[in-house]
Design a protein around this motif. Structure first.
Motif, short mmCIF file in Angstrom:
data_model
loop_
_atom_site.label_atom_id
_atom_site.label_comp_id
_atom_site.label_asym_id
_atom_site.label_seq_id
_atom_site.Cartn_x
_atom_site.Cartn_y
_atom_site.Cartn_z
N UNK A 107 -10.98 9.60 -9.30
CA UNK A 107 -11.52 8.31 -9.50
C UNK A 107 -11.64 7.63 -8.15
N UNK A 108 -13.04 6.80 -7.96
CA UNK A 108 -12.91 5.91 -6.73
C UNK A 108 -12.19 4.84 -6.75
N UNK A 109 -11.43 4.68 -5.83
CA UNK A 109 -10.43 3.55 -5.56
C UNK A 109 -10.98 2.58 -4.45
N UNK A 110 -11.74 2.95 -3.61
CA UNK A 110 -12.08 2.07 -2.40
C UNK A 110 -13.65 2.46 -2.48
N UNK B 8 -1.45 -0.93 -5.27
CA UNK B 8 -2.18 -1.92 -4.73
C UNK B 8 -3.31 -1.38 -3.69
N UNK B 9 -4.35 -1.85 -3.37
CA UNK B 9 -5.39 -1.58 -2.59
C UNK B 9 -5.92 -2.65 -1.97
N UNK B 10 -5.94 -2.87 -0.43
CA UNK B 10 -6.33 -3.81 0.27
C UNK B 10 -7.69 -3.51 1.23
N UNK B 11 -8.34 -4.36 1.42
CA UNK B 11 -9.48 -3.81 2.42
C UNK B 11 -9.76 -4.82 3.41
N UNK C 271 -6.01 -0.15 2.76
CA UNK C 271 -4.59 0.37 2.55
C UNK C 271 -4.09 0.58 1.20
N UNK C 272 -3.53 1.59 0.91
CA UNK C 272 -3.09 1.90 -0.63
C UNK C 272 -1.67 1.68 -0.46
N UNK C 273 -0.97 1.02 -1.47
CA UNK C 273 0.30 1.14 -1.53
C UNK C 273 0.64 2.06 -2.72
N UNK C 274 1.34 3.39 -1.96
CA UNK C 274 1.87 4.51 -2.84
C UNK C 274 3.04 4.43 -3.54
N UNK C 275 3.34 4.47 -4.75
CA UNK C 275 4.67 4.34 -5.32
C UNK C 275 5.11 5.83 -5.63
N UNK D 89 -9.16 -0.68 -8.55
CA UNK D 89 -7.70 -1.14 -8.84
C UNK D 89 -7.27 -2.56 -8.21
N UNK D 90 -8.47 -3.34 -7.78
CA UNK D 90 -8.13 -4.71 -7.48
C UNK D 90 -7.84 -5.03 -6.09
N UNK D 91 -9.03 -4.60 -5.33
CA UNK D 91 -8.53 -4.70 -3.85
C UNK D 91 -8.63 -6.18 -3.41
#
Length: 438
Positions: free
Chosen positions: A87-90, A113-116, A135-139, A203-205
């Protein structure tokens, strides 16, 4: 704690479309078959992704180029594993530099979370050269099921394209400094700009919208930087007498023409050892030949067709930041076979990381439990430029102007549009003239 497998690939596309089937057939070249399953995450650093007109205008003009790489990942995974889907996330870019991050479909839910972020490094800080970060926030498994408040482990990926030319190593060092100072990832707000919505992660960057907001690339967790970093093996252009020193495919390790001899002159290794760039970052041992500069259209694996106007060099690199709590285990670091559409060889790193749980910090009125695992903040070599947002906005406006002019002057569709405007204007003038003469 989770063990996470990553596959990171960097490729300078030379502004040409890729051969999807050819690329897919070699895509996992650097992933050993001893790795039992498909990587959890795939990150692509793409330079010169498209012609400057399309790259600077962005939006739908880049859709075909990103789509090609989505197809490459899908076909490559399907040919090696029966049940692996991504799945493409960024999917983001700054000018001609792009970053794509894919997550395996069965683990994508662990990304909290995804931040760009992006920064231009070219002329007037525009994106003919630049860097894109995510930056991916991985749980981890234990975190996602725990009732206690936890903090996702940050996984930061940066795609970069630095200044060219043999003698420009100091400019490349400055480009690294600009990445540290002005590649700022947001922490909360999401912009509503059309450009961001087109390139936002599924995922909502989010991107920071205010002066000084956000975090730099140095933070707790993991940092991977991949790209055409453009460091060469000489400070001057090659002369005719130097061609005889170019590496030979058939040379053994003891032969003066073995590529390892030329690697001793690598500017990146030299500058990093002198603490002038990529502070604190590491690189797996290089055991592959130079990745630049090959003749376009060359595909014969029995011959290295280096262009004589440039020194053969390892321009395409993948670096990573380690610490006492962030350990990277490289599986393989290698160059892919040469594709005839580019003068660069793609380079890939297969690696594993251990994700240690990070407990959320206590409030000011509470003391931290002794059992909490705290990840220390890596020290950034330069402070964040508080004016980064204004500088990027100004550069973006220039990119739109340059992109529009390039579209009208350098693309067939732009020229047809321009001719249509001229013909339409001339027709309107003739009609008006005939009406006034009656």
């Amino acid at each position: 704690m989770d063990n996470l497998t990553l596959y990171i690939l960097t490729f300078n596309c030379a502004r040409n479309p890729i051969d999807i089937d050819l690329f897919a057939s070699h895509f996992f070249h650097a992933l050993p078959h001893t790795v039992p399953s498909a990587p959890h995450l795939i990150a692509l650093s793409l330079q010169e992704l498209a012609p400057i007109a399309y790259a600077f205008l962005g939006g739908s003009y880049l859709t075909p180029y990103f789509t090609s790489f989505r197809q490459v990942v899908a076909r490559a995974a399907a040919s090696r594993w029966e049940d692996a889907q991504y799945v493409p996330v960024v999917e983001d870019h700054v000018g001609m530099t792009g970053l794509m991050v894919f997550a395996r479909s069965d683990v994508v839910g662990k990304i909290a979370s995804v931040q760009t972020a992006g920064v231009g490094l070219g002329l007037q800080q525009m994106g003919n050269k630049g860097a894109v970060g995510a930056r991916l926030g991985w749980m981890s498994e234990s975190e996602s099921e725990s009732e206690s408040e936890t903090v996702p482990v940050p996984l930061t990926f940066v795609a970069a394209h630095l200044a060219p030319a043999e003698d420009a190593f100091e400019r490349r060092n400055e480009d690294w400094r600009a990445i540290v100072e002005r590649l700022v990832l947001s922490t909360a707000t999401t912009t509503n700009q059309e450009e961001d919505s087109e390139s936002a992660a599924l995922l909502g960057s989010s991107r920071a919208t205010g002066e000084g907001e956000g975090e730099g690339v140095f933070t707790a967790g993991y940092l991977f930087l991949a790209g055409d970093l453009n460091y060469r093996t000489s400070n001057t252009l090659p002369q005719a007498a130097d061609f005889a020193r170019f590496p030979s495919l058939d040379a053994g390790e003891s032969d003066p023409l073995h590529y390892s001899r030329l690697l001793r002159e690598d500017q990146l290794i030299r500058e990093r050892e002198k603490d002038r760039c990529f502070h604190g970052l590491s690189e797996a041992p290089i055991s592959f030949p130079p990745t630049y500069k090959y003749k376009l259209g060359a595909r014969d694996p029995r011959e290295w067709k280096f262009v004589h106007s440039r020194w053969p060099s390892w321009c395409d690199r993948i670096l990573y930041l380690e610490s006492s709590t962030a350990t990277v285990t490289p599986y393989r670091y290698d160059a892919l076979p040469l594709f005839p559409s580019s003068d660069h060889r793609a380079v890939a790193l297969a690696a594993a990381v251990v994700l240690r749980s990070v407990q959320a910090g206590p409030s000011d009125s509470e003391s931290a439990p002794a059992t909490d695992v705290q990840q220390p903040q890596p020290a950034a070599p330069f402070p964040i430029d508080r004016d980064w947002k204004r500088k990027r906005d100004e550069a973006r406006r220039k990119e739109l102007v340059v992109g529009g002019l390039a579209y009208l002057g350098l693309t067939w569709e732009g020229r047809r549009y321009l001719v249509g405007i001229v013909i339409g204007g001339l027709g309107a003038w003739l009609m008006l003239r005939s009406m006034l003469s009656v």
